[in-house]
Enzyme design. Structure first.
Site, PDB file in Angstrom:
ATOM      1  CG  ASP A  87     -73.341  86.069 -20.971  1.00 17.42           C
ATOM      2  OD1 ASP A  87     -72.291  86.562 -21.427  1.00 17.42           O
ATOM      3  OD2 ASP A  87     -74.459  86.583 -21.147  1.00 17.42           O
ATOM      4  CG  ASP A  98     -71.369  90.084 -23.277  1.00 17.77           C
ATOM      5  OD1 ASP A  98     -71.317  88.933 -22.807  1.00 17.77           O
ATOM      6  OD2 ASP A  98     -72.356  90.839 -23.124  1.00 17.77           O
ATOM      7  CG  HIS A 157     -75.597  94.385 -24.912  1.00 16.75           C
ATOM      8  ND1 HIS A 157     -74.272  94.548 -24.595  1.00 16.75           N
ATOM      9  CD2 HIS A 157     -75.909  93.098 -24.604  1.00 16.75           C
ATOM     10  CE1 HIS A 157     -73.801  93.412 -24.102  1.00 16.75           C
ATOM     11  NE2 HIS A 157     -74.770  92.512 -24.105  1.00 16.75           N
ATOM     12  CG  HIS A 165     -76.354  96.436 -21.139  1.00 18.39           C
ATOM     13  ND1 HIS A 165     -75.927  96.063 -19.893  1.00 18.39           N
ATOM     14  CD2 HIS A 165     -76.702  95.295 -21.771  1.00 18.39           C
ATOM     15  CE1 HIS A 165     -76.021  94.756 -19.771  1.00 18.39           C
ATOM     16  NE2 HIS A 165     -76.489  94.265 -20.894  1.00 18.39           N
ATOM     17  CD  GLU A 278     -73.359  87.956 -25.326  1.00 20.05           C
ATOM     18  OE1 GLU A 278     -73.540  89.194 -25.242  1.00 20.05           O
ATOM     19  OE2 GLU A 278     -73.349  87.201 -24.327  1.00 20.05           O
TER      20      GLU A 278
END
Length: 293
Positions: A87, A98, A157, A165, A278
């Site tokens: 990640d 992200d 998020h 976040h 993600e």
């Protein structure tokens, strides 16, 4: 946040770089390779490109889902059978990309596909006017169609400048209502699929911290930690990045003082496996643009 051309270009630049580095770094995940060496080499790729890490590279194995990274002097090695979540966060002038993928060193292809398919299904419905609850419903349904469980207490998020976040929160399970998606929103969707309980808990080990208050420290070790934390402008940093000795004493002092927030490693039940996928996206008038694809 005001989405103008300059901001939009920064998000796109961060996303393109994150995509490139993530795949190069994931290529270093091989049986017998050292975790510390893989993490440091991947993090260096970001700085070599003239960008800055939005958070320490997360490398979480097997039942660990998130918030793990290499320890100082880490001697762990990737092993046959491991399921490795990689990640990566990159920021350009504070605007963040992200993105994550899962590297399979075993026979977990179906589990890896569950999180990847859920991510793609979620992206496909994103447009102004839908709710975050609808996104969560698609993620849950897709993972369950693959005969796994979504991790209910991990979410995607929102992303804002120097804010990893922010709103909206993107659930990985069906929820009634939720925030309404609007044009110009920037957020990360990150489905987690698991063979375990479907909920993560906190481990004792902490490698990642975030400065949440700007108060002075007295201990020399705490002052040294803040010298690493302050330039991050509230973005997370790694224990491994702090030079010198007695680092753990400084970290504990700052956590107790409410200056730092710790991010314990999050894991499902022992013996289970968790996969992750993600992407970061910008909501457009008729859909979205995925910046990290």
């Amino acid at each position: 946040m005001i989405m103008n051309d300059e901001v939009y270009d920064a998000y796109r630049e961060a996303g393109a770089l994150a995509r490139k580095v993530l795949h190069r770094g994931a290529g270093l995940v091989k049986e017998g390779a050292g975790i510390l060496e893989m993490v440091e080499e991947t993090e260096a790729m970001v700085t070599d490109e003239g960008a800055i890490l939005a958070f320490p590279l997360n490398v979480s194995l097997n039942e660990a889902a998130a918030h793990d990274t290499a320890m100082p002097g880490d001697e762990r090695m990737f092993a046959a059978g491991d399921l490795v979540k990689v990640d990566l966060g990159v920021q350009v002038d504070g605007y963040i990309a992200d993105t994550a993928l899962t590297v399979d060193l075993g026979d977990h292809a179906k589990l890896v596909e569950a999180s990847r398919a859920a991510l793609e299904a979620a992206i496909a419905i994103v447009r102004p006017g839908i709710t975050t609850g609808e996104i969560g419903a698609v993620i849950q349904a897709t993972i369950e169609e693959h005969n796994y469980k979504p991790v209910a207490n991990l979410t995607g998020h929102g992303l804002d400048r120097y804010d990893l976040h922010s709103a909206p929160t993107i659930p990985n399970i069906a929820m009634s209502g939720g925030a309404v998606i609007e044009e110009g929103m920037v957020f990360a969707i990150e489905p987690f699929a698991t063979t375990g309980s479907g909920r993560v808990t906190e481990a004792a080990r902490v490698e990642i911290y975030q400065q949440i208050a700007a108060r002075p420290a007295r201990l020399p070790s705490a002052k040294r930690v803040l010298e690493t934390a302050r330039p991050r402008r509230g973005l997370p940093f790694s224990r491994r990045w702090v030079p010198g000795d007695k680092v753990d004493i400084g970290l504990m002092n700052l956590v107790r003082s409410g200056i730092l927030h710790p991010f314990p490693v999050l894991h499902d039940v022992p013996g289970s496996f968790v996969s992750q996928a993600e992407h970061t996206l910008v909501v457009t008038a008729d859909g979205c643009e995925v910046t990290t694809r």
